[in-house]
Design an enzyme around this catalytic site. Structure first.
Site, PDB file in Angstrom:
ATOM      1  N   LEU A 124      29.830  44.195  41.907  1.00  0.00           N
ATOM      2  CA  LEU A 124      28.617  44.739  40.869  1.00  0.00           C
ATOM      3  C   LEU A 124      28.148  43.982  39.780  1.00  0.00           C
ATOM      4  CD1 LEU A 124      30.285  48.326  40.296  1.00  0.00           C
ATOM      5  CD2 LEU A 124      28.700  47.607  42.089  1.00  0.00           C
ATOM      6  N   MET A 173      31.479  35.152  44.919  1.00  0.00           N
ATOM      7  CA  MET A 173      30.213  35.029  44.098  1.00  0.00           C
ATOM      8  C   MET A 173      30.473  35.754  43.106  1.00  0.00           C
ATOM      9  SD  MET A 173      27.355  33.621  44.129  1.00  0.00           S
ATOM     10  CE  MET A 173      27.220  33.234  42.395  1.00  0.00           C
ATOM     11  N   LYS A 174      31.031  36.924  42.754  1.00  0.00           N
ATOM     12  CA  LYS A 174      31.314  37.755  41.656  1.00  0.00           C
ATOM     13  C   LYS A 174      31.854  37.080  40.583  1.00  0.00           C
ATOM     14  CE  LYS A 174      31.297  41.175  38.730  1.00  0.00           C
ATOM     15  NZ  LYS A 174      30.113  41.502  37.936  1.00  0.00           N
ATOM     16  N   LEU A 175      33.135  36.511  41.082  1.00  0.00           N
ATOM     17  CA  LEU A 175      33.898  35.910  39.977  1.00  0.00           C
ATOM     18  C   LEU A 175      33.040  34.530  39.408  1.00  0.00           C
ATOM     19  CD1 LEU A 175      37.164  35.752  41.906  1.00  0.00           C
ATOM     20  CD2 LEU A 175      36.573  37.436  40.037  1.00  0.00           C
ATOM     21  N   ASN A 178      30.660  36.330  36.900  1.00  0.00           N
ATOM     22  CA  ASN A 178      31.130  36.329  35.828  1.00  0.00           C
ATOM     23  C   ASN A 178      31.889  35.311  34.887  1.00  0.00           C
ATOM     24  OD1 ASN A 178      30.943  39.089  36.400  1.00  0.00           O
ATOM     25  ND2 ASN A 178      32.884  39.805  36.066  1.00  0.00           N
TER      26      ASN A 178
END
Length: 299
Positions: A124, A173-175, A178
């Protein structure tokens, strides 16, 4: 056409709003106990069914959505006699919206595939406010057929859906996303401290940066704490930020990428969690960095 029964594991700050939007779209919803009963009770009042265990939930649901704090919790939900892998029917699908370690995600995907249960990673972007509004961002890893199955459910809670490729791509991609946002946080916190030590107020800092090209959505929610003491504007904990940066360090090592800036960002959150402030929210990093330079809130 009958909509599939959706099970939701993790109806916390983000999951509650997501589950509510799935329910509002007409999907039968099954939830399982969460450490905070508020979200569970609200969903039950709206017609959801509560399962007594993950095993019971998995046996009743065609789609199982997970939104928990990290890979250990996801692994616990999937593996073992009481987990999803053993109790969900072949042909069910699992959507992991946690911020997870991609190495773990790929291992779990292989294990579930042996039982004909595809795994989708759909982490998310944005905050609990957007979760409740149904306008979250999500970055998705899934094969074509599985993505087609889950897309109608993703649209219940996401306003921006970007499919990146096979399973694992979303969590990678989320990492990276973030890292950028937590990098902003570390940069803003340090810049605010230097400004204050130099005799410039938080308001003066914001008057220049907030009206410049350097302003962005993350800046706005981050600064609400320093400017207004609004702790609800950006409810993402220091502990979660540190966890995500540890995962990204592992990813960088796994792919052979150098990460000197990311290491410094990670250490900002590591230091704050090490002194027992892990449950505070990310914008409060500004106070922690300021205190390290001898500043108090009043100065």
């Amino acid at each position: 056409m009958t909509k599939p029964v959706v099970g939701f594991i993790g109806v916390g700050l983000m999951g509650h709003g997501m589950a509510r939007n799935i329910q509002s779209a007409g999907y039968p919803l099954v939830v399982v106990a969460h450490r905070n009963r508020t979200g569970v009770e609200d969903l039950i009042e709206r017609g959801a069914t509560e399962a007594s265990s993950i095993a019971e939930l998995a046996s009743q649901c065609e789609v199982i959505q997970i939104c928990v704090s990290g890979s250990p919790q996801v692994e616990a939900a999937i593996r073992g006699d009481g987990g999803i892998a053993t109790n969900a029917a072949p042909g069910s699908v699992v959507i992991d919206s946690s911020t997870s370690n991609p190495v773990s995600t790929l291992q779990l995907a292989e294990e579930l595939a042996e039982r004909d249960i595809p795994l989708v990673d759909a982490p998310l972007g944005r905050t609990p406010k957007e979760a409740l509004a149904g306008t979250l961002d999500t970055m998705v890893g899934a094969d074509d057929a599985t993505f087609a199955r889950v897309e109608p459910i993703l649209t219940c809670w996401a306003g921006n859906i970007v499919r990146l490729g096979p399973v694992g791509a979303g969590h990678k991609m989320k990492l990276i996303m973030n890292f950028i946002s937590m990098g902003y946080a570390a940069l803003y916190a340090e810049a605010l401290t230097i400004s204050r030590k130099a005799g410039l107020s938080v308001e003066q800092f914001d008057a220049v940066i907030g009206s410049s090209r350097m302003a962005n959505g993350f800046y706005e929610t981050f600064m609400k704490w320093s400017l207004e003491r609004d702790e609800t504007a950006h409810r993402f904990s220091i502990a979660n930020a540190h966890k995500d940066m540890r995962y990204l360090t592992a990813l960088a090592l796994d792919v052979g990428a150098v990460n000197p800036v990311q290491s410094a960002v990670r250490n900002s959150f590591a230091a704050m969690e090490a002194v027992g402030q892990g449950e505070k929210y990310v914008p409060m990093l500004a106070d922690f960095i300021a205190a390290g330079s001898g500043l108090t809130e009043e100065e």
